[in-house]
Design an enzyme around this catalytic site. Structure first.
Site, PDB file in Angstrom:
ATOM      1  N   ASN A  93     -11.783 105.694  18.281  1.00 18.77           N
ATOM      2  CA  ASN A  93     -13.247 105.764  18.174  1.00 18.77           C
ATOM      3  C   ASN A  93     -13.815 106.952  18.941  1.00 18.77           C
ATOM      4  O   ASN A  93     -14.730 106.831  19.753  1.00 18.77           O
ATOM      5  CB  ASN A  93     -13.912 104.452  18.623  1.00 18.77           C
ATOM      6  CG  ASN A  93     -13.617 104.104  20.069  1.00 18.77           C
ATOM      7  OD1 ASN A  93     -12.586 104.484  20.614  1.00 18.77           O
ATOM      8  ND2 ASN A  93     -14.528 103.369  20.687  1.00 18.77           N
ATOM      9  N   ASP A 151     -11.368  99.837  16.445  1.00 18.93           N
ATOM     10  CA  ASP A 151     -11.813  99.358  17.761  1.00 18.93           C
ATOM     11  C   ASP A 151     -13.106  99.984  18.251  1.00 18.93           C
ATOM     12  O   ASP A 151     -13.333 101.176  18.092  1.00 18.93           O
ATOM     13  CB  ASP A 151     -10.736  99.589  18.826  1.00 18.93           C
ATOM     14  CG  ASP A 151     -11.152  99.028  20.186  1.00 18.93           C
ATOM     15  OD1 ASP A 151     -10.961  99.711  21.198  1.00 18.93           O
ATOM     16  OD2 ASP A 151     -11.695  97.903  20.224  1.00 18.93           O
ATOM     17  N   ASP A 303      -7.763  98.256  28.180  1.00 24.32           N
ATOM     18  CA  ASP A 303      -8.996  98.667  27.473  1.00 24.32           C
ATOM     19  C   ASP A 303      -9.789  99.630  28.356  1.00 24.32           C
ATOM     20  O   ASP A 303     -11.009  99.540  28.479  1.00 24.32           O
ATOM     21  CB  ASP A 303      -9.853  97.448  27.101  1.00 24.32           C
ATOM     22  CG  ASP A 303     -10.959  97.796  26.094  1.00 24.32           C
ATOM     23  OD1 ASP A 303     -11.789  96.921  25.818  1.00 24.32           O
ATOM     24  OD2 ASP A 303     -10.989  98.948  25.612  1.00 24.32           O
ATOM     25  N   HIS A 307     -17.039 105.897  31.027  1.00 17.78           N
ATOM     26  CA  HIS A 307     -18.426 106.203  30.670  1.00 17.78           C
ATOM     27  C   HIS A 307     -19.061 107.040  31.745  1.00 17.78           C
ATOM     28  O   HIS A 307     -18.760 106.887  32.929  1.00 17.78           O
ATOM     29  CB  HIS A 307     -19.249 104.926  30.504  1.00 17.78           C
ATOM     30  CG  HIS A 307     -18.972 104.213  29.220  1.00 17.78           C
ATOM     31  ND1 HIS A 307     -19.280 104.751  27.995  1.00 17.78           N
ATOM     32  CD2 HIS A 307     -18.402 103.019  28.982  1.00 17.78           C
ATOM     33  CE1 HIS A 307     -18.897 103.904  27.052  1.00 17.78           C
ATOM     34  NE2 HIS A 307     -18.362 102.844  27.614  1.00 17.78           N
TER      35      HIS A 307
END
Lengths: 426, 341, 176
Positions: A93, A151, A303, A307
Site C-alpha cells: 500500500n 492491506d 505490522d 507515520h
C-alpha cells in the site's frame, strides 16, 4: 568471505526440534556445521544467548515509494536488522501501490543493493488497491512476490474476492487479508464501553469477524492458501480455530500490541494507541494469547506502520492508524508470551521464524546445515528501556517508549554476514 | 429602586459559609476539560461559586474587575453562536480582554493543524483558551501541548462540561438539591457530549440518570457507565423529576439511525399528551437550539415547567465562575487572604 | 501590651465604635451600613441595634463580598469562595458606613470602595473599623475605630465572633 563461528550459545531451531548448547559454523554464507570444538576466521561469543534461525516478519510497511519521509526501504531494513529480523515482507500500500512486476522487481533490487535484511515484496490483489479489477498477480508471482494483499483494507467486493481466490489458487499463491467489513468501518477505536465513554466512533469486533467468516466460506470450495493478518478479537480466533478443524488452508498472525494493550489505553486520546484493527478488550487479548498457545494463531508479525509526527499529532479521530514495531518486538513478544509462562523460547522462535518461513515458502527459518546462514543471536535476559529516539526507523510513533523490558538481539546475520550488532555501527 | 436584589435561592451553605471552616476553598485545576475528571466536591464548588457570579448579572453595572488584564480567546473550530456568545459575555463581565476565533476561514482551512493553530494563538500572549472542536479529545490534546488554561466548550461527542454544570446549577436552583432526583435525558444520546457531561455530573452528585431513545441512538454500553437505558419513554414518564430533551438531527436519519422525524416524535417526543402524564412539578430542560414540534412541543418549551431560559441565564454565571477559577495562578500563600487587610 | 481582649472588653469596644460612628454620621437621617465579608458582616449585624439605641431609625443594611475586586488576585494562593454581595437598599445620595473587623494594609477597603462604585453613588462613605492594627500600604484611614494598635509585621490580630468562632474575643498573636 571469512568463516564465522558462533560459540557457546544455545541453539534454538524448531525446524530441527533443536534446543541445545552447541556451536554454529558458517562458511561462504551457509551454515555448514553444528557441533563443538569448531574453528573459524571470526568468532562471536554467544555465551548466555540464544542462537536462532533469522527472524522473519511477514507484515511491515516501508513507505517507499510515496511517503519516504516516514520510512524508506533503507531505513526500514535498518530498523528490521536492529530488531533482529533477517527477512521482512513489505506491504504494497505504497504510493503508487505495488500492483505490477516492475515494482516487485524494484523492491527486490533495492533489497539486494542495501545488503541488510531480505526485503521481500507482496503485491496487490486488485489494481491500485481499488478493489475492482485483479492485478497482474501471476506476473508478480513470477517476479518474486511472496503473497498478495490489499492491506490497509480488505477486498470488499465479494465477487471480486471469490475470483481472486480462484485466480491465486492457479499458481498456488498466498492471500493475506486485512479483515475489515468496510461498511462497518469508520471507527477510531474499538466499539465498547471505552469508546462510548470517550465519545469516539467505534469499530465493532464484528467488522473483523464478518470478513473472516466470509472469506472462509468463499474459499471452502476453492482451497486457496489464506492468511488472516493482525487478528484481534476473541471470536476471530474462534473462527480460525473452526476453519482449521474443517481442514481449510487458513493461517493467522497477531501483532505485539494486540497481546499487550487494550482499549483502556486509548483514554487520554494518545494517538500512539490508535491502530487498525484497534486495541480491543482484555478478554480479546486473553483469547489471542490462548490462540497462540494452542496453535490457532500460527505466527507473530509486527505490522510495523511508520507515520510522521505531525500526522500522529492530529486529533484522535483524524490521526492515521498504526505504530512502528520492528525494534523492540522480541522483548514485547517475550513479555506477553514467555514471561507469564504461556510458551517457552523455542516456541517463540517457531512463531517468529519457522512458521513465517513456512508461510511464505522461504528456505530460511532453519539452522539445518546447508541452509543459507540467516541467524539471529538473542540475549533473552538483557534488561533495557525502549527508547524511540534510538530507533533506526525514521518514525517515532511508538506507544512503548520508556518501557522497561527484557530481551534483545545482539547480532543479526544475513547470508553469513553480520549486518547488525548491538552497540556497533556497521 | 432596589439595587442588587438577591437571587432567591442561595443555598444556606453558601450564605453562611466561612472559607476557613473546613469547606473546600481551593480550586487547583488549570483546565476544565471534563466533568468525568472532577470530584463531587469540586463540582459543588463550581456551582457555589457561580451563585456569587449570578448576583453580578443582577447589578446595574454588570462587571467585576476579577480578570482585568487577562486575555481570553474563544477558539471555536466548530460553529456555535450561542455558546460562544455566552463565553464571550462571561469573560467581558469579568473585565477580561476577549478575542473570538472561528475555525473556518482561518489558517485551519489552509491545512494548518489544530496544535499549530492553537500555538500560534497562544504565542500572542493569552491566559485562557476556550475551545470547541468537532473531534473528541481535542481539548485534552491542546492542554498537553499548550501553556495556557484550556476550557473545553465541547469536543466532538466527548464532553461539554460547562453545559453539564449549568444544567446541574439549574436543577439545583429549582429543587434545592441534586441527590435522589430522577433525571431523564432523551434523544440522540450516543452522539451527545451534553448527555455525557450530564451523566458524570448528575451521578457524582447522587442523581439517577435515565437515557431514553432508540437502541440505534442509545447503546446499552451506557449502562456500564451508570445510566439506566430505556427504549420506552412512556414506561418511565410518570417517574422522573427532570426531563432534558436533546435535539434530534436529520443526519441521523440519513445514516439509518431512525426512520423519520415523525416516528421519532411519536416514540420519544415530549408531546402534550406525554406531558400530561408527567409528575406534577416536573422540570423540562433543553440545551438548545430546539426543534419546536419535533422533540418538544412548543407550549411546553415556553410553559411554566420549562427551565430552558433559566439554563441560558445560568450558563453565563457558570461560565464566569469557570473562567474565574481556571485563571488563577495558584501559589503558596505568604498570608491567608483574610489577613491581608 | 495587651494581647487578649475578652468578651467584656469586646462588648465595650463595640459600644465605643457605635459612639464614634454617631459622631460622624447624623442618626436622624437615613443612612446605610455595609459589612465586609466575613466578620465585618457580623459586626454590622451587631452594630445596627446599638445605632438604633443611639437614635437611628432608617438604616439600610447590606453585605459586600470583595473577593472579585482584590488587586492582589494573582498573588492569592487558595482562592476564597466567591459569594454574592447583598445590597438591598437605596444606595444613592445617602451616607454609607463601611464596616470591617481589622484594618491592616488598606487593600480590602480599596477593593470595597471599587465594588461600591459599581452599585451607585452614596453621598459619603465613612469607614468604621473595629481594630486598626497599623501597617498601611495605601492612604486609607478609618473615620471611626474602636481600638488602635501599632503592631509589627510579625504579629497579627485575630477577631473572634460568637456567631462564627464560638466566642467574642480579640487576640494579638505571633505569625507562625
Amino acid at each position: 568471505m571469512a568463516s564465522l563461528l558462533i560459540q557457546n550459545g544455545t541453539l534454538l531451531d524448531p525446524s530441527q526440534n533443536l534446543q541445545q548448547k552447541a556451536d554454529l559454523l558458517i562458511e561462504n554464507g551457509k551454515i555448514v556445521k553444528i557441533g563443538t570444538g569448531l574453528k573459524a576466521d571470526q568468532t562471536i561469543d554467544a555465551t548466555g544467548r540464544y542462537v536462532t534461525p533469522g527472524l522473519i516478519d511477514v507484515h511491515v510497511h516501508f513507505r517507499e515509494p510515496g511517503d519516504e519521509e516516514e520510512e524508506t526501504l533503507a531505513s526500514g531494513a535498518a530498523a528490521a536488522v536492529a530488531g533482529g529480523f533477517t527477512t521482512v515482507c513489505v506491504m504494497p500500500n505504497t504510493k503508487p501501490a505495488i500492483d505490477n512486476a516492475a515494482q516487485i522487481e524494484f523492491v527486490l533490487r533495492e533489497s539486494e543493493r542495501l545488503g541488510l535484511c531480505n526485503v521481500l515484496p507482496t503485491g496487490c490483489i486488485t489494481k491500485g488497491r481499488e478493489g475492482c479489477e485483479l492485478a497482474e498477480m501471476a506476473d508478480m508471482h513470477q517476479w518474486g512476490a511472496v503473497a498478495f494483499t490489499d492491506d490497509g483494507a480488505g477486498v470488499n467486493d465479494v465477487s471480486v474476492m471469490r475470483k481472486a481466490f480462484q485466480y491465486i489458487k492457479m499458481f498456488d499463491g498466498l492471500v493475506m487479508q486485512h479483515c475489515e467489513e468496510h461498511q462497518l468501518a469508520g471507527g477510531a477505536m474499538h466499539a465498547g464501553v471505552v469508546s462510548t465513554s470517550l465519545g469516539l466512533p467505534g469499530l465493532p469486533a464484528e467488522a473483523e469477524q464478518l470478513m473472516i467468516a466470509r472469506d472462509v466460506l468463499l474459499n471452502r470450495t476453492i482451497g486457496c492458501r489464506y492468511h488472516v493478518q493482525h487478528i484481534s478479537t476473541a471470536f476471530s480466533v474462534e473462527l480460525i480455530r473452526r476453519a482449521k478443524e474443517d481442514g481449510l488452508p487458513v493461517t493467522a498472525e497477531v501483532a505485539p500490541h494486540h497481546l499487550l494493550l487494550t482499549d483502556e489505553d486509548c483514554r487520554g486520546y494518545d494517538t500512539n494507541f490508535k491502530m487498525n484493527p484497534p486495541l480491543r478488550t482484555a478478554a480479546d487479548v486473553s483469547a489471542c494469547i490462548a490462540g497462540v498457545v494452542d496453535g490457532t494463531i500460527d505466527l507473530l508479525a509486527t505490522d510495523h506502520a511508520p507515520h510522521r509526527a505531525e500526522e500522529k499529532e492530529l486529533e484522535f479521530a483524524r490521526a492515521p492508524n498504526g505504530i512502528i514495531g520492528l525494534e523492540g518486538a522480541i522483548a514485547l513478544y517475550a513479555e506477553a508470551l514467555v514471561t507469564p509462562g504461556h510458551i517457552g523460547w523455542l516456541k517463540l522462535i517457531d512463531l517468529m521464524s519457522t512458521q513465517p518461513a513456512k508461510l511464505i515458502r522461504s528456505d530460511r527459518g532453519t539452522l539445518k546445515p546447508g541452509s543459507i546462514a540467516d541467524v539471529t543471536i538473542i540475549d533473552p535476559d538483557a534488561p533495557w528501556t525502549i527508547d524511540k529516539h534510538q530507533f533506526r526507523s525514521k518514525s517515532r510513533n511508538c506507544p512503548f517508549h520508556g518501557r522497561s523490558v527484557k530481551g534483545r538481539p545482539t547480532h543479526t546475520i544475513v547470508s553469513g554476514r553480520v549486518v547488525w550488532a548491538l552497540g556497533e555501527t556497521i | 429602586m432596589t439595587v442588587g436584589s438577591v437571587p432567591r435561592t442561595i443555598p444556606e451553605s453558601v450564605r453562611s459559609a466561612d472559607p476557613t471552616k473546613g469547606r473546600m476553598s481551593t480550586w487547583t485545576h488549570k483546565h476544565l476539560l471534563s466533568l468525568e475528571a472532577l470530584s463531587a466536591n469540586e463540582i459543588t464548588f463550581v456551582l457555589d461559586t457561580a451563585v456569587g457570579f449570578k448576583e453580578v448579572s443582577t447589578r446595574s453595572v454588570k462587571k467585576v474587575p476579577a480578570l482585568r488584564g487577562r486575555v481570553v480567546v474563544n477558539a471555536f473550530f466548530e460553529d456555535s453562536t450561542r455558546t460562544r456568545m455566552s463565553f464571550s459575555l462571561a469573560a467581558q463581565r469579568l473585565s477580561a480582554d476577549v478575542i473570538d476565533f472561528s475555525g473556518s476561514g482561518s489558517s485551519v482551512s489552509k491545512g494548518e493543524t489544530l496544535i499549530d493553530t492553537a500555538r500560534n494563538i497562544e504565542a500572542m500572549g493569552i491566559d485562557v483558551m476556550v475551545v470547541r472542536h468537532s473531534a473528541a479529545g481535542a481539548a485534552m490534546t491542546l492542554a498537553k501541548h499548550l501553556q495556557c488554561s484550556i476550557v473545553n466548550a465541547g469536543d466532538g461527542a466527548h464532553e461539554h462540561p460547562t453545559q453539564g454544570l449549568l444544567d446541574l446549577y439549574t436543577i439545583r436552583e429549582r429543587f434545592g438539591r441534586i441527590e435522589g432526583l430522577k433525571v431523564a435525558i432523551v434523544g440522540d444520546i450516543g452522539n451527545s457530549r451534553v448527555a455525557r457531561s450530564n451523566l458524570w455530573g448528575l451521578k457524582k452528585l447522587g442523581a439517577e440518570v435515565i437515557f431514553v431513545g432508540p437502541p440505534t441512538l442509545v447503546p446499552r454500553t451506557f449502562e456500564q457507565l451508570g445510566a439506566t437505558v430505556v427504549h420506552d419513554f412512556d414506561s418511565i414518564i410518570g417517574q422522573v423529576d427532570v426531563i432534558n430533551m436533546l435535539r434530534v438531527q436529520n443526519e441521523r436519519m440519513k445514516s439509518a439511525q431512525f426512520p423519520t422525524v415523525r416516528e421519532f416524535t411519536q416514540l420519544f417526543g415530549l408531546t402534550g399528551e406525554r406531558f400530561a402524564r408527567c409528575k406534577k412539578g416536573v422540570f423540562v430542560m433543553h440545551p438548545g437550539p430546539m426543534n419546536r414540534g419535533v422533540e418538544i412541543q412548543s407550549d411546553i418549551a415556553d410553559g411554566a415547567s420549562s427551565g430552558i431560559l433559566k439554563q441560558v441565564e445560568n450558563g453565563l454565571a457558570v461560565r464566569m465562575a469557570v473562567l474565574y477559577l481556571v485563571s488563577q495562578r495558584a501559589k503558596e500563600p505568604q498570608m491567608n487572604a483574610d489577613e491581608r487587610r | 501590651m495587651q494581647t487578649h481582649y475578652d468578651a467584656n472588653a469586646f462588648a465595650a469596644l463595640l459600644g465605643t465604635l457605635a459612639d464614634r460612628i454617631v459622631a460622624i454620621v447624623p442618626m436622624a437621617s437615613p443612612f446605610n451600613v455595609v459589612g465586609i465579608r466575613t466578620r465585618g458582616e457580623v459586626l454590622a449585624d451587631r452594630l445596627i441595634p446599638l445605632l438604633r439605641q443611639r437614635g437611628a431609625h432608617d438604616i439600610g443594611h447590606g453585605t459586600l463580598d470583595i473577593t472579585l475586586y482584590r488587586d492582589d488576585l494573582s498573588e492569592l494562593g487558595p482562592r476564597a469562595i466567591v459569594r454574592p454581595t447583598e445590597l438591598n437598599f437605596e444606595i444613592d445620595k445617602r451616607p454609607l458606613i463601611l464596616i470591617d473587623d481589622v484594618l491592616f494594609t488598606g487593600r480590602t477597603v480599596r477593593a470595597a470602595m471599587d465594588a461600591l462604585a459599581d452599585f451607585g453613588r452614596p453621598s459619603a462613605v465613612r469607614l468604621a473599623i473595629f481594630v486598626d492594627r497599623g501597617g498601611r500600604e495605601l492612604p486609607i484611614q478609618p473615620d471611626a475605630a474602636a481600638l488602635t494598635l501599632d503592631l509589627p509585621l510579625d504579629q497579627q490580630v485575630k477577631v473572634k465572633v460568637a456567631e462564627r468562632d464560638g466566642e467574642d474575643a480579640i487576640d494579638v498573636v505571633s505569625r507562625t
